[in-house]
Design an enzyme around this catalytic site. Structure first.
Site, PDB file in Angstrom:
ATOM      1  N   ASP A 135       1.504 -11.119  11.450  1.00  0.00           N
ATOM      2  CA  ASP A 135       2.955 -10.768  10.700  1.00  0.00           C
ATOM      3  C   ASP A 135       3.927 -11.891  11.270  1.00  0.00           C
ATOM      4  O   ASP A 135       3.946 -12.368  12.475  1.00  0.00           O
ATOM      5  CB  ASP A 135       3.293  -9.428  11.424  1.00  0.00           C
ATOM      6  CG  ASP A 135       4.142  -8.515  10.768  1.00  0.00           C
ATOM      7  OD1 ASP A 135       4.900  -8.981   9.911  1.00  0.00           O
ATOM      8  OD2 ASP A 135       3.999  -7.339  10.773  1.00  0.00           O
ATOM      9  N   ASP A 193       7.648 -10.734   6.984  1.00  0.00           N
ATOM     10  CA  ASP A 193       8.378  -9.478   7.215  1.00  0.00           C
ATOM     11  C   ASP A 193       9.764  -9.632   6.658  1.00  0.00           C
ATOM     12  O   ASP A 193      10.567 -10.777   6.718  1.00  0.00           O
ATOM     13  CB  ASP A 193       8.566  -9.302   8.898  1.00  0.00           C
ATOM     14  CG  ASP A 193       9.439  -8.043   8.830  1.00  0.00           C
ATOM     15  OD1 ASP A 193       8.988  -7.038   8.814  1.00  0.00           O
ATOM     16  OD2 ASP A 193      10.732  -8.155   9.533  1.00  0.00           O
ATOM     17  N   GLU A 229       6.926  -8.862   2.429  1.00  0.00           N
ATOM     18  CA  GLU A 229       7.327  -7.439   2.197  1.00  0.00           C
ATOM     19  C   GLU A 229       8.548  -7.602   1.456  1.00  0.00           C
ATOM     20  O   GLU A 229       9.525  -8.567   1.608  1.00  0.00           O
ATOM     21  CB  GLU A 229       7.572  -7.067   3.722  1.00  0.00           C
ATOM     22  CG  GLU A 229       7.991  -5.787   3.758  1.00  0.00           C
ATOM     23  CD  GLU A 229       8.841  -5.439   4.841  1.00  0.00           C
ATOM     24  OE1 GLU A 229       8.968  -4.070   5.128  1.00  0.00           O
ATOM     25  OE2 GLU A 229       9.638  -6.117   5.557  1.00  0.00           O
ATOM     26  N   HIS A 268       3.240   1.054   8.664  1.00  0.00           N
ATOM     27  CA  HIS A 268       3.952   1.377   9.779  1.00  0.00           C
ATOM     28  C   HIS A 268       5.282   1.967   9.654  1.00  0.00           C
ATOM     29  O   HIS A 268       5.894   2.192  10.868  1.00  0.00           O
ATOM     30  CB  HIS A 268       4.028   0.254  10.882  1.00  0.00           C
ATOM     31  CG  HIS A 268       4.885  -0.841  10.320  1.00  0.00           C
ATOM     32  ND1 HIS A 268       4.324  -1.514   9.145  1.00  0.00           N
ATOM     33  CD2 HIS A 268       5.736  -1.433  10.605  1.00  0.00           C
ATOM     34  CE1 HIS A 268       4.941  -2.400   8.862  1.00  0.00           C
ATOM     35  NE2 HIS A 268       6.083  -2.196   9.944  1.00  0.00           N
ATOM     36  N   ASP A 269       5.818   1.780   8.404  1.00  0.00           N
ATOM     37  CA  ASP A 269       7.270   2.229   8.386  1.00  0.00           C
ATOM     38  C   ASP A 269       7.247   3.514   7.586  1.00  0.00           C
ATOM     39  O   ASP A 269       8.198   3.932   6.958  1.00  0.00           O
ATOM     40  CB  ASP A 269       8.037   1.067   7.283  1.00  0.00           C
ATOM     41  CG  ASP A 269       8.090  -0.175   8.092  1.00  0.00           C
ATOM     42  OD1 ASP A 269       8.313   0.025   9.423  1.00  0.00           O
ATOM     43  OD2 ASP A 269       8.214  -1.325   7.165  1.00  0.00           O
TER      44      ASP A 269
END
Ligand code: GLC
Ligand code: CA
Length: 579
Positions: free
Chosen positions: A127, A229, A283, A350-351
């Site tokens: 990430d 990200d 992302e 994870h969001d």
């Protein structure tokens, strides 16, 4: 003579079709890439496995579970950020990009983890969080110290004597304000996310060089991919003009795809991506299909895989969603990317809250079948599938009822904001209970022991009580478990290229209960049938008359009366079809 022409005509048509098939085959073959064939397992390191009893998952904890990861059959692992961080946003606020977070371990641990994955034939995706850093990063400490500091331009500053800067909305700020006044230099700095996540100034070439150096550092270590990200936000109009009222309702349109984004991505490709056998996924993919293509089509030489949010967002409503909406979204993206570009396939990360609670049915009666159905879906679509840890065993939402139980900055600051805006707090809490990111971050459920085998200490976020029923140990021993179904499905995808590259065709598109499609490649055809409801549902499709064999099924049988198939609640099957 007439017959002669007929034969000639038929032969020409056959030749044309053969030619067409040959061309399609060539197109698929020339577009094959290892990362398109990957099955990515996403691990939230804080919550996977704690090796030293401090209640926080860590790298040694993941190392202890390498054989488990291998047993899933997945071919790549993406870890949420593991860099040094004060953890205001659980690692998405980085204070040193070339160091490992103390809680997670050391660089030696990282090297061992990477080696362990590679030895098992599993790739690693890092990430990269570079839209912003932590305010505790040395760059920001320098930057805020004086207006003429050499690092001043690493961030976006607005001198207060110019008046208040135009409003910018913030995702995590308790007042929703992205400009924060800093008295040291009588200026405002910009933070699209939390106050402790100041946005880096990508217009400064030095910042970009720093980022490429970070990426090279990790690529030299051997990582195989990067997940960028919030990357669509990095390029900004630094005059910060006034934006229309309520622009935040369409945030990607105003924050995404900034004026120099393509230039920077091209530069990143030249400086880093093209030099290693790696892929990068950003992302967010802009606001339109055209945006997404402009980011990932191969001839653009920018990124390799689009990660859009349209589909995952459909499940985030308390009142539920319409299957036709989900079909429409997945079909639209597939159609657009059928020949060029490549997308990610996912319904969770994870969001988000847990996938079975949002898209399936987490009641004791239907949890297992519906989780199997969702995994069948994700693993049978065209695109690179991403599976979030715990979804292979059907982990569910935890259901906190008091704000004091939440740990996520988005929940805590969102609550403060709603309170100050005098929102209906009962409605807010109901929504949070269903959609909070903390739902998806509770510790991995390994076994029935205290804290589900995640830690011997006190877990940083409570373990879900239902670990007594939902856990790896129980499922490993049960051939009919969600876990074993997941492994079977992974194997099916790996053994059948048609599930990776095959053309996707939606059947019976207006059916609100069953999602049906075929996948076809090189004369091989598969039919996928997924009942998204908690009751029986029938569907008639021609392909069902030509079923050769059932390749996977979350029930023990399939009712097929001459092409009319009756599916049990959440039944999902994949069949091979005679062509
Ligand atoms: C991305 C991450 C999210 C994080 C945010 C700020 O959206 O997925 O978890 O909070 O960026 O870095
Ligand atoms: Ca630990």
């Amino acid at each position: 003579m007439k017959t002669y022409f007929k034969i000639l005509f038929v032969m020409t048509v056959i030749a044309g079709c053969t030619q067409q098939v040959k061309l399609e085959k060539e197109l698929v073959n020339s577009n094959k890439r290892w990362w398109k064939e990957s099955i990515i397992y996403q691990i939230y390191p804080r919550s996977f496995n704690d090796s030293n009893g401090d209640g926080v998952g860590d790298l040694r904890g993941i190392i202890q579970k390498l054989d488990y990861i291998k047993s899933l059959g997945v071919t790549a692992v993406w870890l949420n950020p593991i860099y040094a961080s004060p953890n205001d946003d659980n690692g998405y606020d980085i204070s040193n990009y070339k160091e490992i977070m103390t809680e997670f371990g050391t660089m030696q641990d990282f090297d061992e983890l990477l080696k362990g994955l590679h030895e098992r034939g599993i790739k690693f995706v890092m990430d990269v969080v570079v839209n912003h850093s932590s305010d505790e990063h040395e760059w920001f400490k320098q930057s805020r110290s004086s207006r003429d500091n050499p690092y001043r331009n690493y961030y976006h500053w607005w001198p207060a004597e110019k008046g208040k800067p135009n409003y910018r909305w913030s995702f995590f700020d308790e007042k929703g304000e992205a400009w924060k006044y800093d008295s040291i230099t009588n200026s405002y700095y910009l933070h699209y996310f939390a106050q402790k996540q100041p946005d880096l100034n990508w217009e400064n070439p030095k910042v970009r060089q720093e980022v490429y150096s970070i990426m090279k550092f990790w690529a030299e270590k051997g990582v195989d991919g990067f997940r960028l990200d919030a990357f669509q936000y990095v390029s900004k109009d630094t005059t910060f003009p006034k934006l229309p009222k309520n622009f935040e309702k369409d945030i990607n349109k105003y924050y995404g795809m900034g004026p120099n984004l393509h230039k920077y991505l091209r530069e990143m490709y030249d400086e880093v991506l093209s030099k290693y056998d790696v892929f990068a996924v950003s992302e967010g993919a802009g606001s339109t299909l055209e945006d997404a293509h402009s980011l990932v089509d191969e001839d653009r030489k920018e990124l390799q895989m689009a990660y859009h949010f349209e589909s995952v967002g459909i499940g985030n409503k308390l009142e539920g969603y319409k299957l036709s909406e989900l079909k429409k979204s997945f079909t639209k993206w597939d159609t657009s990317f059928a020949e060029k570009g490549w997308i990610s396939i996912f319904l969770n990360n994870h969001d988000n809250a847990r996938v079975v609670s949002r898209f399936g049915n987490d009641s004791p009666e239907f949890r297992e079948v519906s989780a199997k159905m969702i995994n069948t879906f994700i693993l049978s679509m065209r695109g690179t599938p991403y599976i979030y840890y715990g979804d292979e065993i059907s982990m569910t939402n935890i259901h906190f009822d008091s704000i004091s139980q939440y740990k996520d900055i988005a929940a805590i600051n969102g609550y403060k904001k709603a309170l100050s805006e005098k929102k209906d707090m009962d409605a807010f809490m109901r929504d949070l209970n269903f959609t909070s990111r903390d739902n998806g971050r509770t510790p991995m459920q390994w076994d029935t022991s205290t804290n589900a085998g995640f830690t011997t200490g006190t877990p940083w976020l409570p373990v879900n009580e239902n670990h007594k029923e939902i856990n790896v140990a129980a499922q490993e021993n049960n051939p009919n478990s969600v876990l074993n179904h997941f492994k079977k499905m992974v194997k099916l995808r790996k053994d059948n290229e048609v599930l990776v590259y095959g053309a996707y065709k939606l059947l019976d598109e207006n059916n609100e209960e069953v999602y049906a499609y075929t996948r076809t490649l090189d004369g091989k055809k598969m039919l996928v049938l997924l009942n998204f409801t908690n009751h029986e549902s029938s569907i008639s499709v021609n392909a069902a008359k030509k079923i050769e064999s059932i390749l996977i099924n979350n029930y023990s049988d399939l009712i097929n009366k001459n092409g009319k198939i009756t599916l049990k609640p959440y039944q999902s099957v994949i069949c091979s079809i005679k062509n």
